[in-house]
Design a protein around this motif. Sequence first.
Motif, PDB file in Angstrom:
ATOM      1  N   ALA A  61       0.848  -1.174   0.000  1.00 43.67           N
ATOM      2  CA  ALA A  61       0.000   0.000   0.000  1.00 43.67           C
ATOM      3  C   ALA A  61       0.894   1.238   0.000  1.00 43.67           C
ATOM      4  CB  ALA A  61      -0.905   0.008   1.218  1.00 43.67           C
ATOM      5  N   ASN A  62       0.436   2.295  -0.636  1.00 43.87           N
ATOM      6  CA  ASN A  62       1.248   3.518  -0.709  1.00 43.87           C
ATOM      7  C   ASN A  62       1.591   4.042   0.684  1.00 43.87           C
ATOM      8  OD1 ASN A  62       1.344   3.581  -3.503  1.00 43.87           O
ATOM      9  ND2 ASN A  62      -0.518   4.797  -3.672  1.00 43.87           N
ATOM     10  N   SER A  63       0.691   3.827   1.623  1.00 36.34           N
ATOM     11  CA  SER A  63       0.884   4.378   2.958  1.00 36.34           C
ATOM     12  C   SER A  63       2.048   3.745   3.712  1.00 36.34           C
ATOM     13  CB  SER A  63      -0.401   4.222   3.774  1.00 36.34           C
ATOM     14  OG  SER A  63      -0.765   2.856   3.862  1.00 36.34           O
ATOM     15  N   VAL A  64       2.495   2.569   3.285  1.00 35.15           N
ATOM     16  CA  VAL A  64       3.574   1.891   3.997  1.00 35.15           C
ATOM     17  C   VAL A  64       4.806   1.672   3.129  1.00 35.15           C
ATOM     18  CG1 VAL A  64       1.858   0.710   5.420  1.00 35.15           C
ATOM     19  CG2 VAL A  64       2.868  -0.475   3.456  1.00 35.15           C
ATOM     20  N   LYS A  65       4.714   1.998   1.873  1.00 36.18           N
ATOM     21  CA  LYS A  65       5.818   1.773   0.943  1.00 36.18           C
ATOM     22  C   LYS A  65       7.073   2.516   1.416  1.00 36.18           C
ATOM     23  CE  LYS A  65       4.290   1.476  -3.125  1.00 36.18           C
ATOM     24  NZ  LYS A  65       3.720   1.812  -4.462  1.00 36.18           N
ATOM     25  N   GLY A  66       8.174   1.800   1.427  1.00 34.47           N
ATOM     26  CA  GLY A  66       9.430   2.395   1.868  1.00 34.47           C
ATOM     27  C   GLY A  66       9.678   2.270   3.360  1.00 34.47           C
ATOM     28  N   ARG A  67       8.656   1.892   4.110  1.00 33.43           N
ATOM     29  CA  ARG A  67       8.795   1.744   5.565  1.00 33.43           C
ATOM     30  C   ARG A  67       8.604   0.300   6.016  1.00 33.43           C
ATOM     31  NH1 ARG A  67       5.213   4.022   8.839  1.00 33.43           N
ATOM     32  NH2 ARG A  67       3.484   3.973   7.325  1.00 33.43           N
ATOM     33  N   PHE A  68       7.722  -0.422   5.358  1.00 30.73           N
ATOM     34  CA  PHE A  68       7.421  -1.806   5.717  1.00 30.73           C
ATOM     35  C   PHE A  68       8.036  -2.752   4.699  1.00 30.73           C
ATOM     36  CE2 PHE A  68       3.153  -1.083   8.162  1.00 30.73           C
ATOM     37  CZ  PHE A  68       3.770  -0.116   8.940  1.00 30.73           C
ATOM     38  N   THR A  69       8.421  -3.932   5.178  1.00 28.16           N
ATOM     39  CA  THR A  69       8.970  -4.967   4.306  1.00 28.16           C
ATOM     40  C   THR A  69       8.343  -6.305   4.654  1.00 28.16           C
ATOM     41  OG1 THR A  69      11.091  -3.795   4.158  1.00 28.16           O
ATOM     42  CG2 THR A  69      11.049  -6.107   3.486  1.00 28.16           C
ATOM     43  N   ILE A  70       7.775  -6.952   3.664  1.00 27.96           N
ATOM     44  CA  ILE A  70       7.207  -8.293   3.859  1.00 27.96           C
ATOM     45  C   ILE A  70       8.221  -9.317   3.362  1.00 27.96           C
ATOM     46  CG2 ILE A  70       6.034  -8.332   1.614  1.00 27.96           C
ATOM     47  CD1 ILE A  70       3.746  -9.876   2.980  1.00 27.96           C
ATOM     48  N   SER A  71       8.269 -10.435   4.049  1.00 23.05           N
ATOM     49  CA  SER A  71       9.140 -11.529   3.628  1.00 23.05           C
ATOM     50  C   SER A  71       8.504 -12.835   4.086  1.00 23.05           C
ATOM     51  CB  SER A  71      10.548 -11.370   4.208  1.00 23.05           C
ATOM     52  OG  SER A  71      10.519 -11.396   5.632  1.00 23.05           O
ATOM     53  N   ARG A  72       9.055 -13.943   3.610  1.00 26.97           N
ATOM     54  CA  ARG A  72       8.512 -15.229   3.993  1.00 26.97           C
ATOM     55  C   ARG A  72       9.617 -16.261   4.051  1.00 26.97           C
ATOM     56  NH1 ARG A  72       3.952 -16.661  -0.028  1.00 26.97           N
ATOM     57  NH2 ARG A  72       3.924 -18.589   1.196  1.00 26.97           N
ATOM     58  N   ASP A  73       9.394 -17.259   4.893  1.00 25.87           N
ATOM     59  CA  ASP A  73      10.290 -18.408   5.010  1.00 25.87           C
ATOM     60  C   ASP A  73       9.409 -19.636   4.831  1.00 25.87           C
ATOM     61  OD1 ASP A  73      11.922 -20.512   5.783  1.00 25.87           O
ATOM     62  OD2 ASP A  73      12.879 -19.372   7.385  1.00 25.87           O
ATOM     63  N   ASN A  74       9.411 -20.164   3.629  1.00 25.08           N
ATOM     64  CA  ASN A  74       8.515 -21.290   3.345  1.00 25.08           C
ATOM     65  C   ASN A  74       8.894 -22.541   4.132  1.00 25.08           C
ATOM     66  OD1 ASN A  74       6.872 -19.822   1.651  1.00 25.08           O
ATOM     67  ND2 ASN A  74       7.950 -20.421  -0.212  1.00 25.08           N
ATOM     68  N   ALA A  75      10.153 -22.679   4.467  1.00 22.15           N
ATOM     69  CA  ALA A  75      10.569 -23.837   5.259  1.00 22.15           C
ATOM     70  C   ALA A  75       9.937 -23.796   6.655  1.00 22.15           C
ATOM     71  CB  ALA A  75      12.082 -23.869   5.367  1.00 22.15           C
ATOM     72  N   LYS A  76       9.686 -22.589   7.143  1.00 24.57           N
ATOM     73  CA  LYS A  76       9.072 -22.421   8.457  1.00 24.57           C
ATOM     74  C   LYS A  76       7.575 -22.139   8.361  1.00 24.57           C
ATOM     75  CE  LYS A  76      13.268 -20.706  10.712  1.00 24.57           C
ATOM     76  NZ  LYS A  76      13.893 -19.604  11.484  1.00 24.57           N
ATOM     77  N   ASN A  77       7.063 -22.061   7.131  1.00 23.19           N
ATOM     78  CA  ASN A  77       5.640 -21.784   6.938  1.00 23.19           C
ATOM     79  C   ASN A  77       5.237 -20.481   7.633  1.00 23.19           C
ATOM     80  OD1 ASN A  77       3.532 -22.861   5.420  1.00 23.19           O
ATOM     81  ND2 ASN A  77       2.615 -23.948   7.147  1.00 23.19           N
ATOM     82  N   THR A  78       6.097 -19.495   7.499  1.00 22.27           N
ATOM     83  CA  THR A  78       5.945 -18.245   8.236  1.00 22.27           C
ATOM     84  C   THR A  78       6.159 -17.058   7.311  1.00 22.27           C
ATOM     85  OG1 THR A  78       6.711 -19.269  10.289  1.00 22.27           O
ATOM     86  CG2 THR A  78       6.811 -16.868  10.171  1.00 22.27           C
TER      87      THR A  78
END
Length: 126
Positions: A61-78
């Motif tokens: 979302a524009n409101s969080v761009k540059g401040r928030f980062t999403i990531s995932r670890d499929n091995a941990k299902n997280t």
Amino acid sequence: QVQLVESGGGLVQAGGSLRLSCAASGRTFSTNAMGWFRQAPGKEREFVTSIGWNGGNIYYANSVKGRFTISRDNAKNTVYLQMNSLKPEDTAVYYCAARAAAYSGISDRAMMYDYWGQGTQVTVAS
């Protein structure tokens, strides 16, 4: 039974950081798009970010761009949400969500997600 359990919320001063985690159980989501939404008091649930099954596609979302980062670890299902430079307007209950269909695309629409966590409160003090 499929469960998404968020953790990592709390109270933080403006400008601070938090890292949310969403641990899935009951099935693997390694081939599924996942996302984060939030809902502030008196407001509708809004999209924050989404990540594709292999992390290759990400949308903010524009409101969080540059401040928030999403990531995932499929091995941990997280899936994770790193939140930096937090603002009082980021105060909300944050929800993790997952799409049921394998290799489904990312989406900013809540109705496209089939599984939801119970939410974790994030409060940013000014």
